[in-house]
Design a protein around this motif. Structure first.
Motif, short mmCIF file in Angstrom:
data_model
loop_
_atom_site.label_atom_id
_atom_site.label_comp_id
_atom_site.label_asym_id
_atom_site.label_seq_id
_atom_site.Cartn_x
_atom_site.Cartn_y
_atom_site.Cartn_z
N LYS A 20 -8.10 -8.94 1.40
CA LYS A 20 -9.47 -9.26 1.79
C LYS A 20 -9.71 -8.92 3.27
O LYS A 20 -10.76 -8.35 3.61
N LYS A 21 -8.75 -9.24 4.12
CA LYS A 21 -8.91 -8.94 5.55
C LYS A 21 -8.88 -7.44 5.79
O LYS A 21 -9.68 -6.90 6.58
N LEU A 22 -7.96 -6.75 5.12
CA LEU A 22 -7.84 -5.30 5.26
C LEU A 22 -9.14 -4.62 4.83
O LEU A 22 -9.69 -3.78 5.54
N PHE A 23 -9.64 -5.02 3.67
CA PHE A 23 -10.87 -4.48 3.14
C PHE A 23 -12.05 -4.76 4.08
O PHE A 23 -12.89 -3.90 4.33
N GLN A 48 0.27 9.20 -6.32
CA GLN A 48 1.70 9.21 -6.64
C GLN A 48 2.46 8.40 -5.59
O GLN A 48 3.46 7.75 -5.90
N VAL A 49 1.98 8.45 -4.36
CA VAL A 49 2.63 7.74 -3.25
C VAL A 49 2.06 6.34 -3.10
O VAL A 49 2.80 5.36 -2.93
N ASP A 50 0.72 6.24 -3.15
CA ASP A 50 0.05 4.94 -2.99
C ASP A 50 -0.56 4.54 -4.33
O ASP A 50 -1.70 4.89 -4.63
N ALA A 51 0.22 3.82 -5.13
CA ALA A 51 -0.16 3.52 -6.52
C ALA A 51 -0.63 2.09 -6.70
O ALA A 51 -0.58 1.55 -7.81
N THR A 52 -1.09 1.45 -5.61
CA THR A 52 -1.64 0.09 -5.70
C THR A 52 -2.96 0.04 -4.93
O THR A 52 -3.24 0.90 -4.10
N ARG A 53 -3.74 -0.98 -5.21
CA ARG A 53 -5.00 -1.15 -4.48
C ARG A 53 -4.73 -1.31 -2.99
O ARG A 53 -5.43 -0.71 -2.15
N TYR A 54 -3.74 -2.12 -2.64
CA TYR A 54 -3.42 -2.33 -1.22
C TYR A 54 -2.98 -1.01 -0.58
O TYR A 54 -3.36 -0.70 0.55
N GLY A 55 -2.19 -0.22 -1.32
CA GLY A 55 -1.73 1.06 -0.79
C GLY A 55 -2.88 2.01 -0.53
O GLY A 55 -2.91 2.72 0.49
N PRO A 96 -0.14 -3.45 9.05
CA PRO A 96 1.17 -4.03 8.72
C PRO A 96 1.44 -3.97 7.22
O PRO A 96 0.52 -4.13 6.41
N SER A 97 2.68 -3.72 6.86
CA SER A 97 3.03 -3.62 5.44
C SER A 97 3.01 -4.97 4.74
O SER A 97 2.99 -5.05 3.52
N SER A 98 3.02 -6.04 5.51
CA SER A 98 2.96 -7.38 4.93
C SER A 98 2.28 -8.31 5.92
O SER A 98 2.15 -8.00 7.11
#
Length: 380
Positions: free
Chosen positions: A128-131, A99-106, A121-123
């Motif tokens: 790819k780097k995060l993963f 409900q809060v994190d509704a995206t793959r990045y989230g 960082p939020s942006s």
């Protein structure tokens, strides 16, 4: 005012003073409380333990899917099992509230935060780097990652479910040695999760399934009775009051309604400076408690979704095209996005979007609030 109430407490029997409470432990009635005794869900817990047990031995666990209506113990089961897994070396359990994190990045940001103890960082950081950072740490530390996507239906509403699952389930292909298991928790009983996934995900997601049915009247009374025993002082909530709460909870089909009602009734009794909770306290708070889910669902809406819900409230029962005209006057969103928002509100049972045949004009949807308009508008 304080002097007046304290005097009442001193001069009259059965009245609370300022430092007294009907509660023994008020936290028992809060949303994040995990009971020691988790009743009437033994078979479901066994299914999930079976799926997750390989992680304790350093192997990739089986994937699992938890289904059932809201308020049937799904999240509590995950919290209980993940609490036990969290104490095991080599296992990294992460529960994500979709409900809060509704995206793959989230979702991956939440996993990253659990592993590194700080938010990415939020942006400015690519997925790819995060993963890659997440997967590399799992391999380096030889940890098994178990991700529970709680209320995964919200990922489907945003068309993010397949991409998110694909990244999780294929992690071992892009990062050899990464071991990841996934538990999906779905409260949308109309959503066929497997059918709604892309074929590329269906081929690798073959879950163990645990279904959580609505609690019956006796189970509700038993569970709420245990909460009362732990959370209220002895004698503070009589049996006839518990029976009334259990009855209304069973009618609602959502255990959270009863838990919230108990807490609110206790607070209402304290506002009367009473040492015991009475039927009148339950009746005073029952409407707000029954609207617990409505409050929660509206709180999770985006600004655009709130705007649309407010527009529908102003044009309750109107045709979709007419509602869009009014909505477009308030926002700059196009009709395609408008349709997506309508579908989401419909899936959340906040509105009822029905197709009707119009003579000479084909079929059109009418949009109607699924709740009392005043109750909805109070929460927007």
């Amino acid at each position: 005012m304080r002097t007046h109430v304290s005097a009442m407490a001193d001069d009259s029997g059965g009245m609370l003073s300022w430092d007294e409470s009907v509660f023994r432990d008020e936290h028992v009635f809060e949303i994040d409380y995990v009971p020691d005794a988790f009743r009437h869900r033994e078979s479901q817990l066994q299914t999930l333990q079976y799926a997750l047990r390989p992680a304790v031995r350093g192997n990739r666990p089986l994937n699992a899917m938890v289904r059932g209506p809201p308020g049937t113990g799904k999240t509590t089961a995950i919290q209980k099992l993940f609490g036990e897994l969290g104490g095991r070396p080599g296992v990294r359990p992460v529960r994500v509230n979709c409900q809060v994190d509704a995206t793959r990045y989230g979702v991956f940001s939440r996993v990253f935060q659990s592993i590194f103890d700080y938010e990415p960082p939020s942006s400015g950081v690519s997925f790819k780097k995060l993963f890659g950072q997440v997967a590399d740490r799992l391999v380096d530390e030889e940890e098994v990652l178990v991700v529970a996507l709680d209320d995964v239906n919200y990922l489907f509403y945003e068309n993010e479910a397949s991409d998110t699952l694909y990244s999780l389930l294929r992690a071992h292909e892009t990062h050899p040695g990464a071991k990841v298991g996934v538990v999906l928790v779905c409260s949308d009983t109309d959503l066929d999760v497997i059918e709604a996934l892309d074929g590329r995900v269906q081929s690798v997601f073959r879950p163990e399934e645990a279904y959580f049915p609505v609690y019956d009247r006796e189970e509700v009374a038993d569970i709420l009775g245990e909460r009362v025993r732990v959370g209220f002082r002895d004698g503070a909530l009589p049996m006839n009051v518990l029976d009334r709460v259990a009855e209304q909870t069973a009618e609602a089909g959502d255990l959270r309604v009863g838990i919230d009602m108990l807490r609110r009734a206790g607070l209402h009794a304290e506002s009367r400076a009473s040492e015991t909770v009475a039927i009148e306290d339950v009746e005073a708070v029952s409407e707000r408690a029954r609207n617990h889910r409505l409050t929660r669902d509206i709180e999770t809406l985006s600004d655009a979704e709130r705007e649309l819900l407010g527009t529908i409230a102003d044009h309750d029962g109107g045709r979709a095209g007419d509602v869009y005209d009014a909505f477009a006057d308030r926002t700059d969103l196009g009709y395609t996005r408008y349709t997506e928002l309508v579908n989401k509100l419909d899936r959340l049972d906040l509105i009822d979007a029905r197709y009707e045949s119009l003579e000479g004009r084909g079929r059109s949807r009418t949009l109607t609030l699924a709740h009392d308009a005043e109750a909805v508008e109070r929460r927007l």
